[in-house]
Design a protein around this motif. Sequence first.
Motif: not given
Length: 465
Positions: A291-302, A360-361
Amino acid sequence: MSLHTVHSEAKPPMTGRLRLIATVATFGGLLFGYDTGVINGALPSMVEDLQLTPFLEGLVASILPFGAAWGAAFGGKLADHFGRRRVLLFLAVIFVIATIGCGTAPTVTVLVAFRCILGLAVGAASVIVPVFLAELAPAHLRGRVVAQNELMIVGGQALAFVFNAGLATAFAHVPHVWRYMLVLATAPALILWVGMIIVPESPRWLARNGSVDRMFDVLRRIREEAYDPGEGQTVLRLAKEDENRPAARITDLVRVPWIRRIFILGASMAVINQISGINAIQYYGVSVLQDVGFGGNGAFYANIIPGVVGVLAVGLAMYLLKYVGRRKLLLTGLVGTTTSLTAFALSYLLIPDTNPARAWVILTCIVVFVGFMQCCIGTVTWLYMSEIFPLNVRGVGMGVCAWILWMMTFVVGLTFPILTDSLGVAYTILIFVVLQVIALVWVYRVAPETKDKTLEELEHYFRTG
């Protein structure tokens, strides 16, 4: 002999057999962590695949802690009657069956039913495994052995986040990837089942149930060359005291005024453990990060980063508890969670969606929040609850507090997607901020320090007000 007595002789190190037993038993803790953490990454594809409404999304996530509340309430009694080892063997089978049931569920109704059954096993394991380890370990190793279970819990959560990310990448276009995420928990469940076949029963339980010869045999095998026959006599004496002590009832927690004060304190700690919203992050972290902007699979790794930080934070807590008081850690943790959640909400509201730094914040705020929560609040509240109850009501007191804690987890998990759907993420987080401020004031005004006090001293403190 008081608990302050210091023994000058060298303490024997942990034996290989005890290390193996602790590792096998704490797979129950790893399953606890994995099954509560895996839903984090499974929900996005589950929502799409099963067309879940916000209510159903919350129900799927929160039904496990609802079942866990009742598993915690009755798990200890089952272990007292049938034995710790036998019940853990049975729970391993439940873990396997319920995990496969969740992964193959054809409908939401079936999925919710198996998640609830899985919760029963998780809750029972959360109560039985620490008791089993405490009864097997010698006194000087008890803290280290029992703390290993907490590390396995947060390690299981981190492992779930890693597998979620890997599977989301490998099966990016598979609508039912959530099924693979859930069913992976079958592997540690099978390890727990196979391992518990060779693990001995608790010496304390054997002595209490008249199996004296088996009790001495287990102590000899666990202690190896450090075996002391006097320890067996001590176990027999404590078992005899348990046999002659009348069983505590829930009414005992409220009937006597000074015990009622302890119960209110313990129940409040159970609530404080959950009103930070930690399980909202653990259950819905991937959804929030998307929701805050990590697209694709970026949210899973973050999402892996908070999981790893949680493991490191528990390790840090194990070190700090030797030197820092429980009250000071709690107050520090509540200040940290209040500040980081406030920063989370303000960043969500004030930083534009188009600003790439926004994601990132907010991730940084989540990482700081998880660090303070796991180090200063999560570990300390469980320790606090285990210390304050007098011996005659310790079992029932911890059981009721565990029930309250799991029910609070259920409420938070159920209402979070509903609140975010109606209020938005930021204003929902601000609700947790207000609750953290109330908890901070309450701990400052009410909670006493328990570090370096014997259990007898704590009982005297509460008796005299």
